[in-house]
Design an enzyme around this catalytic site. Structure first.
Site, PDB file in Angstrom:
ATOM      1  N   ASP A   1       0.793  -1.198  -0.127  1.00  0.00           N
ATOM      2  CA  ASP A   1       0.056   0.087  -0.087  1.00  0.00           C
ATOM      3  C   ASP A   1       0.820   1.222   0.174  1.00  0.00           C
ATOM      4  OD1 ASP A   1      -2.619   1.180   0.477  1.00  0.00           O
ATOM      5  OD2 ASP A   1      -1.841   1.912   2.179  1.00  0.00           O
TER       6      ASP A   1
ATOM      7  N   GLU B   1       1.719  -0.569  -5.001  1.00  0.00           N
ATOM      8  CA  GLU B   1       0.907   0.646  -5.254  1.00  0.00           C
ATOM      9  C   GLU B   1       1.756   1.992  -5.529  1.00  0.00           C
ATOM     10  OE1 GLU B   1      -3.593   2.532  -3.511  1.00  0.00           O
ATOM     11  OE2 GLU B   1      -1.720   2.425  -2.222  1.00  0.00           O
TER      12      GLU B   1
END
Lengths: 113, 701
Positions: free
Chosen positions: B349, B386
C-alpha cells in the site's frame, strides 16, 4: 485437568476432564506417552473436556505422530461441537479420527483388526 | 541433550531469569522458557511487564538488568512461563522531548513490535475496556503448524487471475450462508465457488492486527457505528488480525489463517497480502502510545526538523522505512509471512513511501526496495507496488523495479473507464493498455502491469455504470471524502431502477469491461463481488462501513447469474489462449504468418492511430510454435463503444479456418457467451455487425 484411564480389552480409553490448555498440556503428555508402545490403541473420551487450546491440540498432534511411528492407533470420541469446530478450523482435525461416542470408537477399533 | 544455557542465573520476585539471546527479536519459546528481545537505541532502561491473559494489572514487572543489554538490545530469558496464558509488554524510560523526536514515557506499557499474536481485539467489534492502559497486548505463539508438505505455489505471474477481497466483507452478509461469517475460516467455505469462477489468486485486504475502533464514531447520518473497517492501519506487523478468526477468542488466529492458506493452496489458489508499511496506527502527535512511539520514536518515524510527524501517508505519520532498523523489521516481517505462513506475494500500500529517504525525499535506488527485490526468502514471492503515495509521489511506470516489482496500473483503470464511458480520444491509450502498457513498462514486460478497472478503493463495477456521482454521506464527511474523478455513468438514472433498458445497458457495460480486462496482456485483477454485480449503493470509499454497504450480497449471485457465467467463461477463455498472457510485448509477425497483435477499424487492416474513435478491433494471432498450442490461435474482438450499430470488416483467416462467435455482449443469455464446444460459425465471414456499446469476440476454427 484430570485424566482417567480405563482398559477395554487391549484398548485404553483415556478420559480427559477439564480444560486442556497450556497449564495441563505437559501433564497430559507426560501421562499418556508411557501408554504408547508398539501397536497400542488409544481412545480419547473428550465428553467432559469443554476446551482444547492450541497447546492442547499440539499435544494431541504429538501423540498422533508418536502413535504412527510405532504403528499404534488413536481416535477421539465424544467431542463437543465447539471443540470439533476449533479442530477443523485450525487444521488439527486430520490428526486423529473422531467418533460420536466411545462405543462407536471401540467398535471401529475392534472391526479394524 | 540439555544445553548448558538452560539454567537461570538470576531471580526477580521468585521468577527465574537469565540473560537472553539478542536474536531473533520478539518472544521466542526456547527450552525451559521464553526468550525476550527488544531493540531501543535511545531508551535508558527497559522493563518486561507480564500479565495473565485479559487481566488489567500485571503479575510481574521485571527490569532488564543492564548486564542483560547487548548493544541497543534488551534481552532476557524468563523460565517456567505458561506461554499460552500470558500477555506481555515493555516499559521504556528515556528522554521526553518531542522537538528532538523523543517521546519516552516510563508509565506506558508498549506492544512488542515483533509480537506474533496480539490480544485486546479478539472478537471483532466487541467494545474494548477503555480503562485498560494496555490495549494491544503481545502474545506468544508456537510456529509449528503441520503444513503437510505445502509450500507457496509459485504460479507464473503471467498466468495469475487475482481476486481482491476483504476478509470480513466476503462472507459477513447473512446471504453468504457460512457457519462463522466474516472470518478466515469462512473463506474456506467459499473455495469451491472461487474455483468455479476460475481465479487462481486471492489478494486479501490488510490482515495484520489493526484496531477496528481507531477513529470509530457514531455516524450522524445513519446512527450506525463507523469503524476502521478496511484496516489500512497496522497495530503490529507480525500478527494476524485476531478479530478475523472464528477462533480468535481462543487465541488461535495464527493456526486458523495458516489452515486457510493451506486449503487455498491445495485448491490451486495463491494468497497475496495487502501490506501497509507506510504508517502505523499511532497517528500523529495526538495519537496513542501503542508501541513504536514509546520504544524509539526517532527510529521508527519520519520527523520534520521540528520533531513533528511527516504525513506522506495521509494517516498522521510515516514509517521511517529506509532507516536500517525499520528496513530490517520490514524484511523480517515479510520473510516471516513468506516462510511461516506460506504467503505467495505482497501488494504494498502506498509503496512510493518506501522509496523516500530519512528526510522524506524520494531516492533513485531505495535500499529497502532493492533489498526486497533481491531477498533470498522472498525470492519467488510476487511483489506488487501501489506506486504512489499521499505526499504527491506518482511512480506508475517508473517504480524502482529491479525486474521484480509489478505495479497496480492506475492508468489502466482510468483509461478503460473513460473509453467505456464514450471518450474516443482514449483509443490510442486503450491500444497501449490492451497490449500490456508498453508505454509504461517497455523494459519490464506486460507482467509488470496489474490491470484493474475496479478495486476496493472506488466504485464497484456495477456502481460504475449505475451512478454519476459518489454517494458517501454515510461516511459522515458531507460526501467530501472519496475520489471525484470516477469516469462513471448511470445511463440516465442515478442508482437502482426498474427500467429494463437501463438495467440491460448496465449489465452489458459490466460484460464489456470484463471482456477488455481479460483480453488485455498483463495481470487481471477482479474486485470480489463484481462477478455478480455487487453494489455499494454508490459509496466509493467504504473504508468505515462495517455493514451492508461493504458486505458482499450473495443474493445477487442468483439475480445476476448471467454476469457470473460471463466472468467465468471469459476467465476460462483467457486460460486457453496463451497469446493473451504473453510475457513480452510481442506484436510482430510470428509463426502463424500474422502479426501477433494487430489493430483494425471498421475496415480490416485499416486503423487510423491518430483518430478519436469509439470503434476499434484487435486481433491476436498466437502461433502454435511460439506458444506451444495444438494449432495457431486467432482471436478477434470488435469493440464498439459508440451509441450506434457499426459493421466491422473481418480480417481474412488462413485457408481452412473460419470465424466463430465466442461472445457478443449485445445479446442476452444464452447468446451472450457460448461454451467452448458451441462456438457458432459466422454465416458472413466478411463482416460482423456490432450493436451499440457492445463487443463481439471471435475465434478461428
Amino acid at each position: 485437568m484430570e485424566i482417567k484411564v480405563n482398559n477395554q480389552d487391549d484398548i485404553k480409553v483415556i478420559k480427559l476432564i477439564g480444560d486442556f490448555d497450556g497449564s495441563s498440556a505437559n501433564k497430559v503428555e507426560d501421562n499418556i506417552m508411557p501408554y504408547i508402545e508398539n501397536h497400542s490403541r488409544l481412545i480419547f473420551d473428550m465428553g467432559e473436556c469443554e476446551y482444547v487450546s492450541s497447546a492442547g491440540l499440539r499435544v494431541l498432534l504429538i501423540i498422533a505422530k508418536k502413535l504412527k511411528s510405532v504403528e499404534g492407533f488413536g481416535v477421539l470420541s465424544n467431542l463437543s461441537e465447539e471443540v470439533q469446530d476449533v479442530m477443523e478450523i485450525t487444521g488439527f482435525s486430520h490428526i486423529l479420527n473422531s467418533y460420536d461416542t466411545v462405543n462407536e470408537a471401540i467398535n471401529y477399533m475392534k472391526k479394524g483388526e | 541433550m540439555l544445553r548448558v544455557d538452560t539454567y537461570p542465573t538470576h531471580e526477580h520476585n521468585g521468577i527465574k531469569i537469565r540473560r537472553g539471546k539478542a536474536l531473533p527479536f520478539g518472544a521466542t519459546i526456547v527450552p525451559g522458557g521464553v526468550n525476550f528481545s527488544v531493540f531501543s537505541k535511545h531508551a535508558t532502561s527497559c522493563e518486561l511487564v507480564l500479565f495473565k491473559k485479559h487481566e488489567k494489572n500485571p503479575f510481574a514487572i521485571i527490569p532488564f538488568p543492564d548486564e542483560f543489554r547487548i548493544g541497543n538490545v534488551f534481552t532476557m530469558m524468563v523460565f517456567d512461563i505458561d506461554y499460552e496464558n500470558i500477555e506481555y509488554g515493555y516499559r521504556m524510560d528515556g528522554p521526553y522531548n518531542p522537538r528532538e523526536g523523543f517521546w519516552f514515557d516510563k508509565e506506558e506499557i508498549l506492544l512488542d513490535p515483533y509480537a506474533k499474536a496480539i490480544g485486546g481485539r479478539e472478537v471483532w467489534g466487541k467494545d474494548p475496556d477503555w480503562d485498560d492502559k494496555f490495549q494491544h497486548r503481545s502474545r506468544i505463539i508456537f510456529d509449528d503448524f503441520d503444513w503437510q508438505g505445502d509450500r507457496p505455489l509459485e504460479i507464473d505471474m503471467k498466468d495469475l487471475v487475482i481476486y481482491e477481497a476483504h476478509v470480513r466483507g466476503l462472507t459477513k452478509h447473512p446471504s453468504s450462508e457460512v457457519k462463522y461469517p466474516g472470518t478466515f475460516t469462512a473463506i474456506r467455505d467459499k473455495i469451491p465457488y472461487l474455483k468455479e469462477l476460475g481465479i487462481n489468486c486471492i489478494e486479501l485486504l490488510p490482515v495484520f492486527e489493526f484496531d477496528e475502533f481507531e477513529h470509530s464514531k457514531i455516524s450522524k447520518v445513519t446512527g450506525e457505528r463507523l469503524m476502521n473497517y478496511w484496516g489500512y492501519s497496522a497495530v503490529g506487523f507480525f500478527a494476524p488480525k485476531a478479530g478475523y478468526a472464528a477462533t480468535g477468542k481462543y487465541g488461535m488466529e495464527v493456526d486458523e489463517l495458516k489452515n486457510l492458506i493451506k486449503e487455498l493452496h491445495k485448491n490451486g489458489i495463491e494468497v497475496i497480502l495487502d501490506v501497509v508499511f507506510n504508517h502505523t496506527a499511532e497517528g500523529n502527535e495526538k495519537g496513542p502510545y501503542i508501541s513504536y512511539r514509546g520504544i524509539d520514536n526517532k527510529t521508527y518515524y519520519l520527523l520534520t526538523p521540528q520533531g513533528y510527524y511527516y504525513n506522506f501517508s495521509g494517516c498522521g505519520n510515516t514509517l521511517n522505512c529506509n532507516n536500517p532498523i525499520v528496513r530490517n523489521m520490514i524484511l523480517d516481517c515479510l520473510r516471516y509471512w513468506a516462510a511461516e505462513y506460506h504467503i505467495d506475494g505482497f501488494r504494498f500500500d502506498l509503496a512510493s513511501i518506501l522509496s523516500r529517504d530519512q528526510k522524506g525525499a524520494p531516492m533513485v535506488n531505495p535500499p529497502l526496495l532493492e533489498a526486497l527485490a533481491h531477498d533470498p526468502v522472498l525470492g519467488k514471492c510476487k511483489l506488487i507496488a501501489e506506486a504512489w503515495d499521499a505526499g504527491g509521489l506518482y511512480q506508475v511506470g517508473s517504480f524502482p523495479a529491479w525486474g521484480r516489482w509489478a505495479e497496480w496500473n492506475g492508468q489502466y483503470r482510468d483509461d478503460i473507464r473513460r473509453f467505456l464511458k464514450g471518450n474516443g480520444d482514449m483509443v490510442g491509450r486503450i491500444i497501449q493498455r490492451v497490449q500490456g502498457s508498453p508505454d509504461l513498462y517497455s523494459d519490464r514486460g506486460p507482467t509488470a502491469s496489474i490491470n484493474f478497472i475496479t478495486c476496493h478503493d472506488g466504485f464497484t463495477l456495477m456502481d460504475l455504470f449505475s451512478y454519476n456521482r459518489k454517494h458517501n454521506d454515510a461516511n459522515g464527511e458531507n460526501n467530501r471524502d472519496g475520489a471525484d474523478e470516477n469516469y462513471s455513468w448511470n445511463f440516465g438514472y442515478e442508482g437502482p431502477t426498474d427500467d429494463y433498458g437501463i438495467n440491460r445497458e448496465r449489465i452489458k457495460q459490466v460484460k464489456n469491461a470484463i471482456t477488455i480486462l481479460l483480453l488485455s496482456r498483463g495481470i487481471p485483477m477482479i474486485l470480489a463481488g463484481d462477478e455478480f454485480g455487487n453494489t455499494q449503493f454508490g459509496n466509493n470509499n467504504a473504508y468505515c462501513q462495517d455493514n451492508e454497504i461493504s458486505w458482499l450480497n450473495w443474493e445477487l449471485l442468483e439475480s445476476n447469474q448471467e454476469i457470473f457465467d460471463y466472468f467465468k467463461k471469459m476467465i476460462e477463455f483467457r486460460k486457453k489462449h496463451p497469446v493473451l498472457r504473453a510475457e513480452q510485448f510481442k506484436t510482430a509477425y510470428n509463426s502463424s504468418g500474422y502479426p501477433e497483435v494487430s489493430w483494425h477499424g471498421q475496415e480490416a487492416w485499416n486503423f487510423d492511430f491518430g483518430a478519436s474513435t469509439l470503434t476499434v478491433a484487435v486481433m491476436f494471432a498466437g502461433g502454435a510454435e511460439d506458444y506451444g498450442t495444438e494449432d495457431d490461435q486467432f482471436i478477434y474482438a470488435a469493440i464498439n463503444m459508440h451509441w450506434e450499430l457499426h459493421g466491422f470488416e473481418l480480417p481474412e483467416l488462413p485457408e481452412g479456418k473460419d470465424w466463430h462467435v465466442v461472445a457478443n455482449t449485445g445479446m442476452i443469455p444464452p447468446e451472450d457467451m457460448w461454451d467452448e464446444n458451441n462456438h457458432k460459425k459466422l454465416a458472413d465471414q466478411n463482416e460482423v455487425l456490432v450493436t451499440a456499446r457492445s463487443i463481439i469476440l471471435l475465434t478461428a476454427k
